[in-house]
Motif scaffolding. Structure first.
Motif, PDB file in Angstrom:
ATOM      1  N   ILE A 280      -3.519  11.286  -0.896  1.00 47.27           N
ATOM      2  CA  ILE A 280      -2.692  11.340  -2.109  1.00 47.27           C
ATOM      3  C   ILE A 280      -3.238  10.367  -3.096  1.00 47.27           C
ATOM      4  O   ILE A 280      -2.985  10.476  -4.542  1.00 47.27           O
ATOM      5  CB  ILE A 280      -1.122  10.770  -1.691  1.00 47.27           C
ATOM      6  N   ASN A 281      -3.989   9.248  -2.812  1.00 47.12           N
ATOM      7  CA  ASN A 281      -4.139   8.096  -3.506  1.00 47.12           C
ATOM      8  C   ASN A 281      -5.673   8.028  -4.035  1.00 47.12           C
ATOM      9  O   ASN A 281      -5.876   7.296  -5.035  1.00 47.12           O
ATOM     10  CB  ASN A 281      -3.914   6.875  -2.663  1.00 47.12           C
ATOM     11  N   CYS A 282      -6.354   8.979  -3.491  1.00 45.19           N
ATOM     12  CA  CYS A 282      -7.886   8.979  -3.898  1.00 45.19           C
ATOM     13  C   CYS A 282      -8.150  10.057  -4.972  1.00 45.19           C
ATOM     14  O   CYS A 282      -7.775  11.292  -4.644  1.00 45.19           O
ATOM     15  CB  CYS A 282      -8.660   8.869  -2.710  1.00 45.19           C
ATOM     16  N   GLY A 283      -8.635   9.700  -6.050  1.00 43.60           N
ATOM     17  CA  GLY A 283      -8.798  10.532  -7.075  1.00 43.60           C
ATOM     18  C   GLY A 283      -9.406  12.017  -6.789  1.00 43.60           C
ATOM     19  O   GLY A 283      -8.788  12.900  -7.592  1.00 43.60           O
TER      20      GLY A 283
ATOM     21  N   LEU B 100       6.717   9.325   6.718  1.00 39.72           N
ATOM     22  CA  LEU B 100       5.542  10.123   7.279  1.00 39.72           C
ATOM     23  C   LEU B 100       4.415   9.025   7.146  1.00 39.72           C
ATOM     24  O   LEU B 100       3.502   8.957   8.128  1.00 39.72           O
ATOM     25  CB  LEU B 100       5.222  11.316   6.559  1.00 39.72           C
ATOM     26  N   ILE B 101       4.133   8.348   6.103  1.00 41.30           N
ATOM     27  CA  ILE B 101       3.065   7.336   5.942  1.00 41.30           C
ATOM     28  C   ILE B 101       3.359   6.066   6.494  1.00 41.30           C
ATOM     29  O   ILE B 101       2.300   6.003   7.434  1.00 41.30           O
ATOM     30  CB  ILE B 101       3.211   6.987   4.337  1.00 41.30           C
ATOM     31  N   GLU B 102       4.359   5.703   6.985  1.00 46.89           N
ATOM     32  CA  GLU B 102       4.533   4.350   7.432  1.00 46.89           C
ATOM     33  C   GLU B 102       4.444   4.638   9.310  1.00 46.89           C
ATOM     34  O   GLU B 102       3.883   3.862   9.790  1.00 46.89           O
ATOM     35  CB  GLU B 102       5.900   3.704   7.377  1.00 46.89           C
TER      36      GLU B 102
ATOM     37  N   LYS C 218      11.538  10.594  -1.429  1.00 44.95           N
ATOM     38  CA  LYS C 218      10.456   9.521  -1.297  1.00 44.95           C
ATOM     39  C   LYS C 218      10.697   8.772   0.338  1.00 44.95           C
ATOM     40  O   LYS C 218       9.651   8.373   0.768  1.00 44.95           O
ATOM     41  CB  LYS C 218      10.988   8.203  -2.110  1.00 44.95           C
ATOM     42  N   GLN C 219      12.060   8.860   0.530  1.00 37.73           N
ATOM     43  CA  GLN C 219      12.211   8.031   2.072  1.00 37.73           C
ATOM     44  C   GLN C 219      11.335   8.780   2.990  1.00 37.73           C
ATOM     45  O   GLN C 219      10.848   8.313   4.000  1.00 37.73           O
ATOM     46  CB  GLN C 219      13.643   8.399   2.356  1.00 37.73           C
ATOM     47  N   VAL C 220      11.542  10.316   2.798  1.00 41.52           N
ATOM     48  CA  VAL C 220      10.950  11.153   3.929  1.00 41.52           C
ATOM     49  C   VAL C 220       9.395  11.018   4.068  1.00 41.52           C
ATOM     50  O   VAL C 220       8.540  10.801   5.026  1.00 41.52           O
ATOM     51  CB  VAL C 220      11.312  12.560   3.899  1.00 41.52           C
TER      52      VAL C 220
ATOM     53  N   ALA D 222       0.753  -1.178   0.094  1.00 37.22           N
ATOM     54  CA  ALA D 222       0.000  -0.242   0.091  1.00 37.22           C
ATOM     55  C   ALA D 222       1.034   1.279  -0.167  1.00 37.22           C
ATOM     56  O   ALA D 222       0.750   2.379  -0.641  1.00 37.22           O
ATOM     57  CB  ALA D 222      -0.814  -0.046   1.445  1.00 37.22           C
ATOM     58  N   VAL D 223       1.839   1.169   0.775  1.00 36.50           N
ATOM     59  CA  VAL D 223       2.775   2.440   0.918  1.00 36.50           C
ATOM     60  C   VAL D 223       3.375   2.823  -0.456  1.00 36.50           C
ATOM     61  O   VAL D 223       3.532   3.917  -1.012  1.00 36.50           O
ATOM     62  CB  VAL D 223       3.790   2.417   1.793  1.00 36.50           C
ATOM     63  N   ASP D 224       3.869   1.589  -1.134  1.00 37.01           N
ATOM     64  CA  ASP D 224       4.678   1.692  -2.500  1.00 37.01           C
ATOM     65  C   ASP D 224       3.535   2.299  -3.394  1.00 37.01           C
ATOM     66  O   ASP D 224       4.134   3.117  -4.288  1.00 37.01           O
ATOM     67  CB  ASP D 224       5.121   0.530  -2.861  1.00 37.01           C
ATOM     68  N   LYS D 225       2.441   1.868  -3.421  1.00 32.56           N
ATOM     69  CA  LYS D 225       1.420   2.656  -4.270  1.00 32.56           C
ATOM     70  C   LYS D 225       1.217   4.126  -4.071  1.00 32.56           C
ATOM     71  O   LYS D 225       1.298   4.693  -5.141  1.00 32.56           O
ATOM     72  CB  LYS D 225       0.085   1.673  -4.011  1.00 32.56           C
ATOM     73  N   ILE D 226       1.217   4.419  -2.765  1.00 35.07           N
ATOM     74  CA  ILE D 226       1.002   5.802  -2.552  1.00 35.07           C
ATOM     75  C   ILE D 226       2.105   6.444  -2.977  1.00 35.07           C
ATOM     76  O   ILE D 226       2.020   7.545  -3.798  1.00 35.07           O
ATOM     77  CB  ILE D 226       0.890   6.014  -1.150  1.00 35.07           C
ATOM     78  N   ILE D 227       3.492   6.117  -2.838  1.00 37.27           N
ATOM     79  CA  ILE D 227       4.514   6.722  -3.209  1.00 37.27           C
ATOM     80  C   ILE D 227       4.732   6.897  -4.826  1.00 37.27           C
ATOM     81  O   ILE D 227       5.102   7.821  -5.097  1.00 37.27           O
ATOM     82  CB  ILE D 227       5.825   5.970  -2.736  1.00 37.27           C
ATOM     83  N   ASP D 228       4.164   5.955  -5.300  1.00 36.85           N
ATOM     84  CA  ASP D 228       4.226   5.710  -6.878  1.00 36.85           C
ATOM     85  C   ASP D 228       3.359   6.785  -7.497  1.00 36.85           C
ATOM     86  O   ASP D 228       3.734   7.723  -8.246  1.00 36.85           O
ATOM     87  CB  ASP D 228       3.628   4.288  -7.417  1.00 36.85           C
ATOM     88  N   LYS D 229       2.111   6.912  -6.661  1.00 37.65           N
ATOM     89  CA  LYS D 229       1.069   7.792  -7.235  1.00 37.65           C
ATOM     90  C   LYS D 229       1.694   9.404  -6.942  1.00 37.65           C
ATOM     91  O   LYS D 229       1.659  10.067  -7.774  1.00 37.65           O
ATOM     92  CB  LYS D 229       0.046   7.531  -6.335  1.00 37.65           C
TER      93      LYS D 229
END
Ligand SMILES: [Zn+2]
Ligand SMILES: [Zn+2]
Ligand SMILES: [Zn+2]
Ligand SMILES: [Zn+2]
Lengths: 155, 155
Positions: A90-93, A33-35, A27-29, A3-10
């Motif tokens: 970030i991830n929701c349209g 924050l997300i994790e 990305k790391q930062v 899930a986190v990777d998906k958000i980062i990707d977005k």
DNA sequence: ACGCGATATGTTATGTTATAACATTACGAG
DNA sequence: CTCGTAATGTTATAACATAACATATCGCGT
């Protein structure tokens, strides 16, 4: 891909579209924050990244990156707490309207919700009547979350 | 007896009734907050007292006194600005309900208004729906005041 | 592939806000 | 007057944030 990777990707796509770059450091930062799943101060975020990713940041770098993330709408600064939190959307349209942050004063967990246009125009009118023009881009409120409520005396 | 002295006098009575003491130092700090007519950081307040009253405070003292004044309801800490402001309602009889602060981000002028019970219960309900219990004793909003609005680009 | 300008990161120093810890002084009840 | 409490003084340090300048990296035009 988790899930986190998906958000980062977005997030990376968002930056691309805006002509900016989500570098490895950034990305790391953002991942930190997300994790962490809550609001962190810049210095807490440094510790988090160090302990979880083994990557070390100077305060200066983190503040710069946080500034970048905020400009891109990927993170928010919570003024009443002096902490930073990943944007929950970030991830929701849907487009990002004026957010309202409910911040647990005990554990710094945050809920980012949308405030109704009614409520906003109400607040604007009240301010206007008092001779002030509302310019705040967000609303922040100190709360106790469900998890922390049981531990609270006198509630 | 001028307006400021009247407020200080009332503040002293309030403290007496609560079994606390508004000492000379505390009066000085409160007077500074009132006379400056805006929100000040602790360090700005030190400078103000120094230049206006010739009285010098250590940061430690001012923070302690501000804490006292806040406990007595004579001053408020504005979290979004890291500044302190005298309560606007020391002198008017009505009880002090949940205040809303409109804070000019340019000049730190503050209007302390009352928020309607409706609006509060609305906010509480929204928070509650999200699993958070609202505990914030006050609401703070970043604004531009009438005096500063003309100087603002793109408004 | 190369050179160059723009962007990003590194590094050091410093500014700003706030609290901890312990010493001394002032105050007021008995 | 005396003793305990509250207030203030003093020094040190923590926590949050930005300034200024050096170096590295990226991406574009040649
Ligand atoms: Zn958001
Ligand atoms: Zn909590
Ligand atoms: Zn007030
Ligand atoms: Zn103003």
């Amino acid at each position: 891909m988790n899930a986190v990777d998906k958000i980062i990707d977005k997030a990376e796509q968002i930056c691309l579209n805006r002509g900016t770059r989500l570098t490895a450091k950034r990305k790391q930062v953002l991942a930190g924050l997300i994790e962490s799943n809550k609001a962190l101060s810049a210095y807490e975020l440094i510790d988090f990244c160090e302990s979880h990713y083994g990557d070390t940041f100077s305060a200066m770098s983190v503040y710069r990156i946080l500034e970048f993330l905020e400009e891109e709408g990927l993170a928010h600064r919570l003024n009443i707490a002096n902490k930073y939190v990943a944007c929950a959307h970030i991830n929701c349209g849907h487009t990002h309207e004026t957010p309202q942050f409910l911040i647990c004063r005990e554990c710094s967990k945050v809920r980012e919700i949308r405030i109704t246009p009614d409520a906003i125009s109400n607040l604007k009118d009240n301010a206007s009547d008092a001779g002030f023009m509302l310019v705040t881009p967000q609303f922040e409120m100190s709360c106790i979350c469900k998890d922390c409520a049981p531990q609270q005396p006198n509630l």
